[in-house]
Design an enzyme around this catalytic site. Structure first.
Site, PDB file in Angstrom:
ATOM      1  N   GLU A 103     -63.575 -21.706 -88.139  1.00 36.52           N
ATOM      2  CA  GLU A 103     -63.085 -23.016 -87.699  1.00 36.52           C
ATOM      3  C   GLU A 103     -62.718 -23.064 -86.222  1.00 36.52           C
ATOM      4  O   GLU A 103     -62.060 -22.170 -85.691  1.00 36.52           O
ATOM      5  CB  GLU A 103     -61.859 -23.384 -88.535  1.00 36.52           C
ATOM      6  CG  GLU A 103     -61.223 -24.711 -88.166  1.00 36.52           C
ATOM      7  CD  GLU A 103     -59.970 -24.985 -88.978  1.00 36.52           C
ATOM      8  OE1 GLU A 103     -59.686 -26.161 -89.235  1.00 36.52           O
ATOM      9  OE2 GLU A 103     -59.289 -24.015 -89.354  1.00 36.52           O
ATOM     10  N   CYS A 104     -63.132 -24.148 -85.569  1.00 34.48           N
ATOM     11  CA  CYS A 104     -62.724 -24.457 -84.195  1.00 34.48           C
ATOM     12  C   CYS A 104     -62.580 -25.971 -84.130  1.00 34.48           C
ATOM     13  O   CYS A 104     -63.522 -26.674 -83.774  1.00 34.48           O
ATOM     14  CB  CYS A 104     -63.757 -23.946 -83.198  1.00 34.48           C
ATOM     15  SG  CYS A 104     -63.361 -24.364 -81.476  1.00 34.48           S
TER      16      CYS A 104
ATOM     17  N   ARG B  63     -59.417 -12.367 -87.117  1.00 32.58           N
ATOM     18  CA  ARG B  63     -60.241 -12.900 -88.207  1.00 32.58           C
ATOM     19  C   ARG B  63     -60.609 -11.826 -89.212  1.00 32.58           C
ATOM     20  O   ARG B  63     -60.831 -12.101 -90.383  1.00 32.58           O
ATOM     21  CB  ARG B  63     -61.515 -13.540 -87.630  1.00 32.58           C
ATOM     22  CG  ARG B  63     -61.270 -14.868 -86.965  1.00 32.58           C
ATOM     23  CD  ARG B  63     -62.509 -15.394 -86.317  1.00 32.58           C
ATOM     24  NE  ARG B  63     -62.910 -14.608 -85.154  1.00 32.58           N
ATOM     25  CZ  ARG B  63     -63.956 -14.874 -84.394  1.00 32.58           C
ATOM     26  NH1 ARG B  63     -64.733 -15.897 -84.687  1.00 32.58           N
ATOM     27  NH2 ARG B  63     -64.238 -14.130 -83.355  1.00 32.58           N
TER      28      ARG B  63
ATOM     29  N   LYS C 219     -69.490  -9.811 -87.449  1.00 34.92           N
ATOM     30  CA  LYS C 219     -69.950 -10.426 -88.694  1.00 34.92           C
ATOM     31  C   LYS C 219     -71.181  -9.698 -89.229  1.00 34.92           C
ATOM     32  O   LYS C 219     -71.284  -9.430 -90.428  1.00 34.92           O
ATOM     33  CB  LYS C 219     -70.272 -11.902 -88.461  1.00 34.92           C
ATOM     34  CG  LYS C 219     -69.071 -12.764 -88.146  1.00 34.92           C
ATOM     35  CD  LYS C 219     -69.480 -14.206 -87.839  1.00 34.92           C
ATOM     36  CE  LYS C 219     -68.278 -15.047 -87.451  1.00 34.92           C
ATOM     37  NZ  LYS C 219     -68.675 -16.423 -87.061  1.00 34.92           N
TER      38      LYS C 219
ATOM     39  N   ASP D 149     -58.227 -10.681 -81.617  1.00 29.47           N
ATOM     40  CA  ASP D 149     -58.862 -11.391 -82.729  1.00 29.47           C
ATOM     41  C   ASP D 149     -58.222 -10.929 -84.025  1.00 29.47           C
ATOM     42  O   ASP D 149     -58.027  -9.734 -84.233  1.00 29.47           O
ATOM     43  CB  ASP D 149     -60.368 -11.054 -82.731  1.00 29.47           C
ATOM     44  CG  ASP D 149     -61.200 -11.988 -83.585  1.00 29.47           C
ATOM     45  OD1 ASP D 149     -60.714 -12.404 -84.646  1.00 29.47           O
ATOM     46  OD2 ASP D 149     -62.336 -12.286 -83.211  1.00 29.47           O
TER      47      ASP D 149
ATOM     48  N   CYS E  92     -66.262 -24.312 -75.407  1.00 29.46           N
ATOM     49  CA  CYS E  92     -66.868 -23.253 -76.218  1.00 29.46           C
ATOM     50  C   CYS E  92     -68.140 -23.774 -76.889  1.00 29.46           C
ATOM     51  O   CYS E  92     -68.470 -24.959 -76.795  1.00 29.46           O
ATOM     52  CB  CYS E  92     -65.888 -22.728 -77.265  1.00 29.46           C
ATOM     53  SG  CYS E  92     -65.447 -23.946 -78.520  1.00 29.46           S
TER      54      CYS E  92
ATOM     55  N   GLU F 130     -58.747 -20.818 -87.576  1.00 28.90           N
ATOM     56  CA  GLU F 130     -58.631 -21.460 -86.270  1.00 28.90           C
ATOM     57  C   GLU F 130     -58.161 -20.495 -85.186  1.00 28.90           C
ATOM     58  O   GLU F 130     -57.224 -19.715 -85.385  1.00 28.90           O
ATOM     59  CB  GLU F 130     -57.650 -22.636 -86.380  1.00 28.90           C
ATOM     60  CG  GLU F 130     -57.406 -23.377 -85.084  1.00 28.90           C
ATOM     61  CD  GLU F 130     -58.652 -24.069 -84.549  1.00 28.90           C
ATOM     62  OE1 GLU F 130     -59.091 -23.701 -83.444  1.00 28.90           O
ATOM     63  OE2 GLU F 130     -59.187 -24.958 -85.237  1.00 28.90           O
TER      64      GLU F 130
ATOM     65  N   ARG G 154     -75.425 -19.489 -91.656  1.00 27.44           N
ATOM     66  CA  ARG G 154     -74.462 -19.364 -90.566  1.00 27.44           C
ATOM     67  C   ARG G 154     -73.070 -19.227 -91.166  1.00 27.44           C
ATOM     68  O   ARG G 154     -72.654 -20.038 -91.998  1.00 27.44           O
ATOM     69  CB  ARG G 154     -74.476 -20.554 -89.619  1.00 27.44           C
ATOM     70  CG  ARG G 154     -73.308 -20.488 -88.618  1.00 27.44           C
ATOM     71  CD  ARG G 154     -73.505 -21.249 -87.352  1.00 27.44           C
ATOM     72  NE  ARG G 154     -72.326 -21.164 -86.490  1.00 27.44           N
ATOM     73  CZ  ARG G 154     -72.018 -20.120 -85.697  1.00 27.44           C
ATOM     74  NH1 ARG G 154     -72.815 -19.060 -85.647  1.00 27.44           N
ATOM     75  NH2 ARG G 154     -70.927 -20.128 -84.952  1.00 27.44           N
TER      76      ARG G 154
ATOM     77  N   SER H  57     -76.068 -16.322 -85.872  1.00 30.27           N
ATOM     78  CA  SER H  57     -74.810 -15.821 -85.316  1.00 30.27           C
ATOM     79  C   SER H  57     -75.115 -14.755 -84.277  1.00 30.27           C
ATOM     80  O   SER H  57     -76.098 -14.010 -84.406  1.00 30.27           O
ATOM     81  CB  SER H  57     -73.936 -15.230 -86.419  1.00 30.27           C
ATOM     82  OG  SER H  57     -72.800 -14.589 -85.878  1.00 30.27           O
TER      83      SER H  57
END
Length: 417
Positions: free
Chosen positions: A248-249, A333, A360, A331, A260, A291, A244, A355
């Protein structure tokens, strides 16, 4: 506590204006298979002539180091003693380490510097690891619940009856090879350098004035990896690998916010990693400090308020729209860099990828990593308040096999999986 010496207050030496003194730091030849030829990464020093990169080590914490120096708690010229800090497990080298297209955002030799650059360190060079590997135990409530429900079976070695699990873990600081970063994003390197310089208020002038320095230590969070089982199985094609990749959250991962699915999905991934390790394979959790989709937690909380207060309340239709209204983008990321960690580990296939993110998945496949199965989050693990998120992600094209809608969530609430 011994007070450190106050650094002398003299004229300012701008790194954008070299003094002409001879360079003593070796050049970096990114992608060289021999670490001596590749050269060490040297960033934490107040003397520009000893730098061979832009930025400083532990970039996101560099200001704390400066504060410690200003407060006379740290000698600015202190060089760490790395006795007994060698990795607890051996990783690599792998063929991907000498491919400048495979790894562009970390130093593949970052955990080995105290072994491979002993001579340079002995000569006084301030060479610091950018990767550390250690052993640990973790224990989270969800694992005890999984044992009680019969989904996990303690074996007395990897997993104990109280839910405690043996792990190996690695911490990775980002090290960016700028030509490779630019190539990965399909942009011009000069444009990349100017963009970073301008959007950090000119924080790193060497991006503009030192084109000879191709490596950058960005002031951003890094990555933590958790390994379950035998590390030798991680790149063995005959062994099963469950993975996985988690961004971060903090609100969910640490404090259990129910808006979430982040913590439930993370703990489900850990459970599957343990199952795989008990079967003789390896489990892998890659935890990236990104984050709020790398928009930051302040922006994230502002978006929460906007979503809940909008006319009609929180809806899947406006889930990403409200983020874009606040941040200007949905987003940041940018998963293009994410596969570097797996390339560093020599991974070429993942048996179970825990996921539902197509972004990803696509980034990994583009790097030549085969994914055999994609594992969605079980319906019973989705908090009721996260229905909006799940429906929005389905509508946005995320992998959604077996992902329930809002009505189905009500029927699966409390199901023991």
């Amino acid at each position: 506590m011994i007070e450190a010496k106050q650094p002398p207050l003299s004229h300012i030496k701008l790194t954008s204006h070299p003094t002409g003194a001879p360079k003593t730091a070796p050049e970096i030849h990114w992608g060289a298979s021999d670490p001596q030829q590749r050269g060490p990464v040297i960033g934490t020093t107040t003397n520009p002539k000893y730098h061979n990169v832009i930025g400083t080590h532990a970039g996101s914490y560099a200001i704390y180091r400066a504060l410690a120096v200003a407060a006379r708690q740290l000698d600015p010229n202190y060089i760490p003693d790395f006795t007994n800090t060698a990795p607890a497990e051996a990783i690599g080298p792998h063929p991907s380490w000498s491919d400048p297209h495979k790894i562009v955002s970390l130093d593949p030799f970052g955990h080995m510097v105290t072994q491979i650059f002993q001579q340079q360190i002995a000569a006084g060079m301030d060479i610091r690891p950018t990767i550390a590997i250690t052993k640990a135990h973790i224990n989270i409530p969800e694992l005890s619940q999984a044992i009680q429900a019969g989904r996990l079976q303690p074996d007395g070695n990897l997993l104990k009856a109280n839910g405690e699990v043996k792990v190996t873990k690695a911490a990775i600081d980002p090290v960016w090879y700028l030509p490779g970063i630019a190539e990965r994003f399909g942009c011009d390197e000069t444009a990349l350098r100017y963009s970073i310089f301008e959007n950090t208020a000119g924080m790193f002038p060497e991006l503009i004035t030192r084109p000879d320095l191709s490596v950058f230590l960005p002031p951003i969070g890094g990555t933590t990896i958790y390994f379950f089982g035998d590390l030798k199985a991680i790149n063995d094609p005959s062994k099963e690998l469950t993975c996985r990749v988690h961004d971060e959250c903090n609100g969910s991962d640490v404090f259990g916010s129910d808006i979430c699915t982040c913590r439930p999905y993370l703990t489900h991934g850990i459970e599957l990693c343990i199952e795989t390790a008990q079967r003789g394979g390896c489990g892998l959790i890659v935890y990236n400090r990104k984050e709020g989709r790398a928009l930051g937690e302040v922006t994230k909380f502002l978006v929460y308020n906007a979503r809940k207060r909008q006319t009609g309340g929180d809806t899947a239709d406006n889930y990403f729209v409200r983020t874009e209204c606040v941040a200007g983008v949905q987003d940041m990321r940018f998963q293009e860099l994410m596969p570097d960690v797996l390339n560093w580990l020599g991974i070429t296939k993942i048996d179970r990828f825990v996921s539902m993110s197509n972004i990803k998945y696509d980034a990994l496949v583009k790097q030549g990593i085969t994914i055999k199965e994609r594992v969605p989050i079980p319906a019973g693990l989705i908090p009721a308040d996260a229905a909006v998120e799940m429906n929005a992600k389905k509508a946005a094209g995320y992998f959604s096999d077996c992902i329930p809608g809002k009505d189905e969530l009500e029927n699966t609430k409390g199901r023991d999986l």
